[in-house]
Design a protein around this motif. Structure first.
Motif, PDB file in Angstrom:
ATOM      1  N   ALA A 192     -20.800  -3.932  14.165  1.00 54.90           N
ATOM      2  CA  ALA A 192     -19.113  -3.421  14.776  1.00 54.90           C
ATOM      3  C   ALA A 192     -18.367  -4.208  15.322  1.00 54.90           C
TER       4      ALA A 192
ATOM      5  N   LEU B 138     -15.111  -4.312  13.029  1.00 53.31           N
ATOM      6  CA  LEU B 138     -13.492  -4.260  12.679  1.00 53.31           C
ATOM      7  C   LEU B 138     -12.452  -5.168  12.765  1.00 53.31           C
ATOM      8  N   PRO B 139     -12.605  -6.378  13.622  1.00 57.28           N
ATOM      9  CA  PRO B 139     -11.776  -7.331  14.372  1.00 57.28           C
ATOM     10  C   PRO B 139     -11.217  -7.607  12.963  1.00 57.28           C
TER      11      PRO B 139
ATOM     12  N   ILE C  32      -9.196  -5.497  10.732  1.00 55.15           N
ATOM     13  CA  ILE C  32      -8.252  -5.691  10.260  1.00 55.15           C
ATOM     14  C   ILE C  32      -7.299  -7.145  10.160  1.00 55.15           C
TER      15      ILE C  32
ATOM     16  N   ASP D 100     -19.953   4.460   2.165  1.00 54.46           N
ATOM     17  CA  ASP D 100     -18.242   4.681   1.809  1.00 54.46           C
ATOM     18  C   ASP D 100     -17.683   5.420   2.755  1.00 54.46           C
ATOM     19  N   GLY D 101     -17.587   5.925   3.622  1.00 51.86           N
ATOM     20  CA  GLY D 101     -17.175   7.239   4.712  1.00 51.86           C
ATOM     21  C   GLY D 101     -17.143   6.388   5.694  1.00 51.86           C
ATOM     22  N   TYR D 102     -18.063   5.877   5.803  1.00 51.63           N
ATOM     23  CA  TYR D 102     -17.948   4.823   7.471  1.00 51.63           C
ATOM     24  C   TYR D 102     -16.854   3.405   7.193  1.00 51.63           C
TER      25      TYR D 102
ATOM     26  N   THR E  24     -13.418   5.085   7.490  1.00 50.05           N
ATOM     27  CA  THR E  24     -13.429   5.533   8.807  1.00 50.05           C
ATOM     28  C   THR E  24     -12.757   3.757   9.048  1.00 50.05           C
ATOM     29  N   ASN E  25     -13.775   2.503   9.322  1.00 47.46           N
ATOM     30  CA  ASN E  25     -13.280   1.557   9.472  1.00 47.46           C
ATOM     31  C   ASN E  25     -11.562   0.668   9.483  1.00 47.46           C
TER      32      ASN E  25
ATOM     33  N   CYS F   9      -9.747   3.478   8.286  1.00 46.28           N
ATOM     34  CA  CYS F   9      -8.674   3.838   8.764  1.00 46.28           C
ATOM     35  C   CYS F   9      -8.294   3.175  10.249  1.00 46.28           C
ATOM     36  N   CYS F  10      -9.466   2.805  10.965  1.00 46.20           N
ATOM     37  CA  CYS F  10      -9.125   2.243  12.546  1.00 46.20           C
ATOM     38  C   CYS F  10      -8.404   1.480  12.361  1.00 46.20           C
ATOM     39  N   ALA F  11      -8.215   0.554  11.533  1.00 43.67           N
ATOM     40  CA  ALA F  11      -7.276  -0.865  11.221  1.00 43.67           C
ATOM     41  C   ALA F  11      -6.409  -0.557  11.051  1.00 43.67           C
TER      42      ALA F  11
ATOM     43  N   PHE G 227      -5.253   0.544  14.631  1.00 45.62           N
ATOM     44  CA  PHE G 227      -5.094  -0.240  15.280  1.00 45.62           C
ATOM     45  C   PHE G 227      -3.962  -1.012  15.439  1.00 45.62           C
TER      46      PHE G 227
ATOM     47  N   TRP H 171     -23.859   4.840  12.685  1.00 43.51           N
ATOM     48  CA  TRP H 171     -22.425   4.673  12.740  1.00 43.51           C
ATOM     49  C   TRP H 171     -22.382   3.546  13.882  1.00 43.51           C
TER      50      TRP H 171
ATOM     51  N   TYR I 295     -10.038  -1.312  21.144  1.00 42.84           N
ATOM     52  CA  TYR I 295     -10.031  -0.493  19.896  1.00 42.84           C
ATOM     53  C   TYR I 295     -10.627   0.623  20.750  1.00 42.84           C
TER      54      TYR I 295
ATOM     55  N   LEU J  70     -11.598   8.329  15.904  1.00 41.32           N
ATOM     56  CA  LEU J  70     -11.882   8.646  14.645  1.00 41.32           C
ATOM     57  C   LEU J  70     -12.978   8.375  13.831  1.00 41.32           C
TER      58      LEU J  70
END
Lengths: 492, 212
Positions: free
Chosen positions: A313, A317-318, A321, A353-355, A358-359, A361-363, A366, B72, B80, B86
């Protein structure tokens, strides 16, 4: 504790995020600042009242419609037998619908004949009929086909779904949050009924729920995606502008572990961008989620190829983004809001899918908050880049083209080459001129030197002083020579 | 990874294992992903999984019952931190991972706990503090006692692991699974105190059932 103050420094806006009701949970702007629980409570009463009114309205409208039919029937005078039969059937259908509406809420399980249901499907009520398009037609057909495999349960589901859609038709003036609540309640009720009454095994419930979602959301999409009553569009434009302003952000700044020089990786990046952009074209929330998941898988592959080990992760995530920044997907906020409001909630909290959702949404969160610190830049640099005064491209040969397509990259490379060439040519010209000057100087120098020498040693050509015969005329040493031999005469 | 798509929402269904969402929290490079990867694949960077290791599901058998853990992973970098809440939504459990060779990561874990408590109801989520990298004990900055004391004071479960040496890894997850099931079975009671009780029982004994 000392930690407390430290923490506060990071979460400045913490209190703003809490539920308006003060229950301690986080609120959500989509729920007008309430947390999900308080929001539900808050709107439960209002909704009940609204539902009551809706049914009254629905019944009244149907009565009126029936009266209209009756009057048209009488004005036509001599109607054919088949037409009156059709009318009769239509009225029957309507009255039955009204009863099933009530039954839906009284939670009874009345099961009509399968054939009648299918017929009903082919002649949907006018209110729904108005919004049909090729796609909705296709989806309805698929839905009916799908439900046929479930026999009685299928009929029941079809009835409930149709009633829900009719109900939603009259709720169009409600706020989007209330409509979302209705949809969520509907999902919940149908799933529960299937399990408790229909004794449908959970994995089949999942499948049926997916189909129901597909069917109803294809039909509702037009009215509930980015509705005018919300500021979704404004948010879309805001994030779009924000991403555009951040176009100078390089993978290095975000610490993205992806090397786009590897053709395979850049291919994955392009695919991921395509997927995230494609999300907007889908109507069903679950299809949109599938796009996000596909995009994520491509990102994982890109990282895996670059790093030669599976991505965590911390890497993912980066990169996500970066992909969002590079792709600038259309109507990003609307899509996220739409999915949040109308997707089956279990899909968003759990599951793969939810995971990924969520990522995403985080992106987005950010990107909205992104500042100089999060890119390891000084505030001055960040401000300068943001205002577009300069771009960080000069530092590295490859860093200026993170957001360019292949053609533009090539163009940049060519421009670079050209400017290099230009420089070299200038250098050559200068050198040539210098050489020319040197040559001229050299010739001049030589000429001057020669002149100097010539002047210093002027060439005097003296005429020959004496003829050769007189060569020894002045010979001083002549005296020392013995006298020339005199001829001697011998008398003999 | 394929069955991850079909995670059923209803908890009432007896035929389907119940699904629990477990969030991995901790600073960057403390070994969150390695822990999960080690547990799910029983592998430490020898066989590469098909996709990334950020989301896993694993069915765990606890005695007669079984449950599905959904793990997760979260991005641990400092920048972050402010958006990570979230991930918490709908979580049943959280692993607060720190690196025993880095004091800052231990402090960070305490910060994560505060975030969790702000976002979720106390007792709503089962939390375990995990000190990772015991294989590097010669560089240790956080003693076992320190970790344990903090965990006790906050009524958390506590364990030290080494993802690299596969030490205590499955124990961590199995303890969590067992505790989650127990909690779920007697819903309505105060689950917080019980979590601390389970801690004293020692997790190693429960580990055997699903080491593979």
């Amino acid at each position: 504790m000392s930690l407390k103050s430290e923490r506060r420094g990071i979460h400045v806006d913490q209190s703003d995020l809490l539920c308006k009701k003060g229950c301690g949970y986080y609120g959500n702007p989509a729920w007008q600042g309430f947390c999900s629980k308080c929001w539900r409570e808050e709107y439960h009463k209002a909704r009940q009242k609204q539902i009551q009114e809706d049914w009254e309205l629905a019944e009244r409208l149907q009565r009126e419609e029936e009266e209209a039919f009756a009057s048209s029937q009488s004005s036509q005078g001599a109607q054919s037998l088949t037409f009156s039969k059709f009318e009769e059937k239509k009225t029957n259908e309507k009255t039955r619908k009204v009863t099933t509406v009530k039954k839906f809420f009284s939670a009874s399980s009345r099961v009509g004949s399968k054939k009648a249901e299918i017929q009903e499907a082919k002649a949907p009520s006018p209110s729904i009929n108005r919004q049909t398009s090729i796609e909705t037609d296709r989806v309805s057909k698929e839905f009916i086909e799908f439900l046929k495999t479930f026999h009685k349960t299928g009929q029941e589901i079809y009835k409930q779904t149709k009633l829900f859609l009719e109900g939603m038709h009259y709720k169009r003036d409600l706020s989007i949050e209330e409509q979302s609540e209705c949809a969520q309640d509907f999902y919940h009720n149908v799933a529960e009924r299937m399990q408790t009454r229909g004794k449908v095994p959970p994995e089949r419930v999942e499948k049926i729920m997916d189909q129901i979602e597909k069917y109803i959301m294809t039909r509702l999409y037009k009215y509930v995606f980015c509705p005018e009553t919300t500021d979704d569009e404004k948010k879309d434009l805001a994030i779009q502008k924000r991403i555009r302003a951040l176009r100078w952000v390089t993978p290095q700044m975000l610490c993205v572990p992806v090397n786009e020089d590897i053709p395979e990786v850049s291919d994955m990046v392009v695919k991921a961008i395509t997927d995230i952009i494609e999300m907007d074209s889908k109507r069903v929330p679950r299809d949109k989620l599938a796009c996000i998941t596909k995009c994520s898988k491509h990102i994982f592959n890109a990282i895996k190829i670059t790093k030669n080990e599976p991505a965590s992760a911390d890497d993912f995530l980066p990169t996500l983004i970066y992909i969002v920044l590079k792709g600038n997907p259309p109507r990003l906020q609307s899509n996220i809001q739409y999915i949040t409001r109308f997707c089956n909630p279990s899909r968003l909290m759990t599951g793969e899918d939810g995971y990924y959702f969520t990522n995403l949404c985080c992106a987005v969160a950010f990107i909205e908050k992104l500042d100089a610190q999060s890119l390891n830049l000084s505030q001055e640099d960040f401000d300068r880049y943001m205002s577009g005064q300069t771009s960080p491209r000069k530092q590295e040969a490859e860093s200026w083209s993170p957001d360019a397509c292949l053609g533009v990259k090539q163009m940049y490379k060519n421009l670079d080459l050209l400017s290099q060439l230009n420089e070299r040519q200038e250098r050559i010209m200068n050198e040539a001129k210098k050489l020319e000057k040197d040559l001229i100087d050299w010739t001049d120098g030589i000429a001057r030197e020669v002149q100097d020498i010539v002047e210093k040693y002027p060439l005097e050509i003296k005429p020959p002083n004496q003829p050769l015969a007189a060569i020894d005329s002045e010979n001083i040493e002549n005296d020392k020579l013995p006298p020339p031999l005199q001829p001697q005469v011998y008398a003999g | 990874m394929a069955q991850a798509h079909r995670t059923p929402q209803p908890r009432t269904a007896p035929s389907q294992p119940r699904v629990f969402k477990l969030v991995l929290l901790g600073s960057g490079s403390v070994g969150k992903s390695s822990l999960a990867l080690r547990y799910v694949k029983n592998d430490f960077k020898s066989i590469l999984p098909t996709v990334g290791c950020a989301f896993f599901t694993k069915v765990v058998d606890v005695g007669a019952a079984s449950l599905k853990l959904e793990i997760w992973d979260t991005a641990g970098q400092e920048k972050y931190h402010s958006i990570c809440h979230l991930y918490f939504r709908g979580a049943n459990a959280a692993l607060l991972v720190y690196d025993i060779t880095r004091k800052d990561s231990f402090l960070k874990a305490q910060q994560w706990l505060k975030d969790l408590e702000e976002e979720l109801h106390p007792g709503e989520v089962l939390v375990m503090l995990v000190g990772n990298k015991t294989d590097l004990s010669q560089e240790r900055e956080v003693t076992f006692q320190e970790g344990k004391e903090f965990a006790d004071s906050q009524k958390l479960l506590f364990m030290e692991t080494s993802a690299k040496l596969n030490h205590q890894v499955s124990e961590v997850f199995n303890t969590m699974a067992q505790e989650l099931l127990q909690r779920d079975d007697r819903e309505g009671q105060a689950p917080r105190g019980d979590a601390a009780v389970a801690l004293n029982e020692g997790p190693a004994r429960q580990a055997k059932c699903c080491a593979h």
